[in-house]
Design an enzyme around this catalytic site. Structure first.
Site, PDB file in Angstrom:
ATOM      1  N   TYR A 202       0.823  -1.214   0.000  1.00  0.00           N
ATOM      2  CA  TYR A 202       0.000   0.000   0.000  1.00  0.00           C
ATOM      3  C   TYR A 202       0.860   1.269   0.000  1.00  0.00           C
ATOM      4  O   TYR A 202       0.395   2.332   0.432  1.00  0.00           O
ATOM      5  CB  TYR A 202      -0.948  -0.005   1.203  1.00  0.00           C
TER       6      TYR A 202
ATOM      7  N   ASN B 188     -13.658  -3.531   2.806  1.00  0.00           N
ATOM      8  CA  ASN B 188     -14.369  -3.723   1.531  1.00  0.00           C
ATOM      9  C   ASN B 188     -14.027  -5.045   0.844  1.00  0.00           C
ATOM     10  O   ASN B 188     -14.069  -5.158  -0.375  1.00  0.00           O
ATOM     11  CB  ASN B 188     -14.168  -2.509   0.613  1.00  0.00           C
TER      12      ASN B 188
ATOM     13  N   GLU C 257       2.635  -6.065  -7.702  1.00  0.00           N
ATOM     14  CA  GLU C 257       1.999  -6.753  -6.579  1.00  0.00           C
ATOM     15  C   GLU C 257       2.188  -8.269  -6.680  1.00  0.00           C
ATOM     16  O   GLU C 257       2.402  -8.944  -5.664  1.00  0.00           O
ATOM     17  CB  GLU C 257       0.511  -6.366  -6.529  1.00  0.00           C
TER      18      GLU C 257
ATOM     19  N   HIS D 204      -9.232  -6.883  -2.646  1.00  0.00           N
ATOM     20  CA  HIS D 204      -8.299  -5.983  -3.338  1.00  0.00           C
ATOM     21  C   HIS D 204      -8.122  -6.449  -4.779  1.00  0.00           C
ATOM     22  O   HIS D 204      -8.080  -7.653  -5.039  1.00  0.00           O
ATOM     23  CB  HIS D 204      -6.928  -5.988  -2.647  1.00  0.00           C
TER      24      HIS D 204
HETATM   25  P1  DAT Z   1      -8.963   0.210  -4.206  1.00  0.00           P
HETATM   26  O1  DAT Z   1      -8.840  -0.839  -3.128  1.00  0.00           O
HETATM   27  O2  DAT Z   1     -10.344   0.239  -4.794  1.00  0.00           O
HETATM   28  O3  DAT Z   1      -7.871   0.126  -5.243  1.00  0.00           O
HETATM   29  P2  DAT Z   1      -7.535   2.490  -3.105  1.00  0.00           P
HETATM   30  O4  DAT Z   1      -6.307   1.927  -3.745  1.00  0.00           O
HETATM   31  O5  DAT Z   1      -7.856   3.914  -3.358  1.00  0.00           O
HETATM   32  O6  DAT Z   1      -8.821   1.625  -3.470  1.00  0.00           O
HETATM   33  O7  DAT Z   1      -7.427   2.315  -1.535  1.00  0.00           O
HETATM   34  C1  DAT Z   1      -6.899   1.115  -0.976  1.00  0.00           C
HETATM   35  C2  DAT Z   1      -7.726   0.731   0.209  1.00  0.00           C
HETATM   36  O8  DAT Z   1      -7.616   1.724   1.214  1.00  0.00           O
HETATM   37  C3  DAT Z   1      -9.236   0.635  -0.066  1.00  0.00           C
HETATM   38  O9  DAT Z   1      -9.602  -0.616  -0.607  1.00  0.00           O
HETATM   39  C4  DAT Z   1      -9.800   0.847   1.293  1.00  0.00           C
HETATM   40  C5  DAT Z   1      -8.851   1.836   1.927  1.00  0.00           C
HETATM   41  N1  DAT Z   1      -9.343   3.215   1.762  1.00  0.00           N
HETATM   42  C6  DAT Z   1      -9.384   3.938   0.630  1.00  0.00           C
HETATM   43  N2  DAT Z   1      -9.898   5.155   0.831  1.00  0.00           N
HETATM   44  C7  DAT Z   1     -10.176   5.200   2.161  1.00  0.00           C
HETATM   45  C8  DAT Z   1     -10.731   6.179   3.030  1.00  0.00           C
HETATM   46  N3  DAT Z   1     -11.104   7.393   2.571  1.00  0.00           N
HETATM   47  N4  DAT Z   1     -10.897   5.863   4.332  1.00  0.00           N
HETATM   48  C9  DAT Z   1     -10.527   4.662   4.828  1.00  0.00           C
HETATM   49  N5  DAT Z   1      -9.981   3.677   4.063  1.00  0.00           N
HETATM   50  C10 DAT Z   1      -9.825   3.954   2.754  1.00  0.00           C
HETATM   51 MG    MG Z   2      -5.859   0.501  -5.117  1.00  0.00          MG
END
Ligand code: DAT
Ligand code: MG
Length: 132
Positions: free
Chosen positions: A49, A112, A126, A115
């Site tokens: 991440y 959610n 990854e 991933h």
């Molecule tokens: P994705 O998993 O759809 O690629 P991302 O890469 O933007 O989404 O974010 C990675 C993860 O971080 C996401 O699955 C859940 C968490 N996340 C993202 N935005 C967040 C927020 N505003 N508050 C809390 N957790 C969040």
């Molecule tokens: Mg992402």
């Protein structure tokens, strides 16, 4: 053939949703190329991440993803990255359409379920981190 990295997160594993998630990718027609049940070490979580390192939710995100076993997978097929993201649904489950995994099984962004890599470049990075 394109590959993508997908994992059922700790909330999905503890809720017994591994089979339901795998079925959706199989039903779509993607092929399972690798799989691993594992608990993610802190350092791997921070690298996976890394793009979110400066976000306010980074600490909680790393804590959550290391909190229990995940079910890591490599899926392959035409446009595997885009097709997988479409099966998974929008990041915020409240915005994910019914029929998508997050639309059907999740309520809040913190947990959610699943991933999926966001680009072919992310997928290669990854897959290397988890299966290299
Ligand atoms: P994705 O998993 O759809 O690629 P991302 O890469 O933007 O989404 O974010 C990675 C993860 O971080 C996401 O699955 C859940 C968490 N996340 C993202 N935005 C967040 C927020 N505003 N508050 C809390 N957790 C969040
Ligand atoms: Mg992402």
């Amino acid at each position: 053939m394109e590959q993508t990295f997908v994992m059922v997160k700790p909330d999905g594993v503890s809720r017994g949703l591994v089979g339901a998630v795998v079925s959706r990718f199989e039903n779509k027609g993607l092929k399972l190329a690798a799989v691993k049940l594992m608990t993610i070490p802190q350092e791997l979580a921070e690298r996976h991440y890394g793009e979110h390192r400066e976000k306010k939710f980074f600490g909680e995100l790393v804590e959550f993803i290391t909190s229990g076993p995940v079910f890591a997978m490599v899926w392959e097929g035409p446009q595997a990255v885009k097709n997988a993201r479409s099966i998974i649904g929008a990041t915020n489950p409240a915005e994910a359409v019914p029929g998508s995994i997050r639309g059907d099984y999740a309520l809040i962004v913190d947990s959610n379920i699943v991933h999926g890599s966001d680009s072919p470049e992310s997928a290669q990075r990854e897959i290397g981190l988890f299966f290299g």
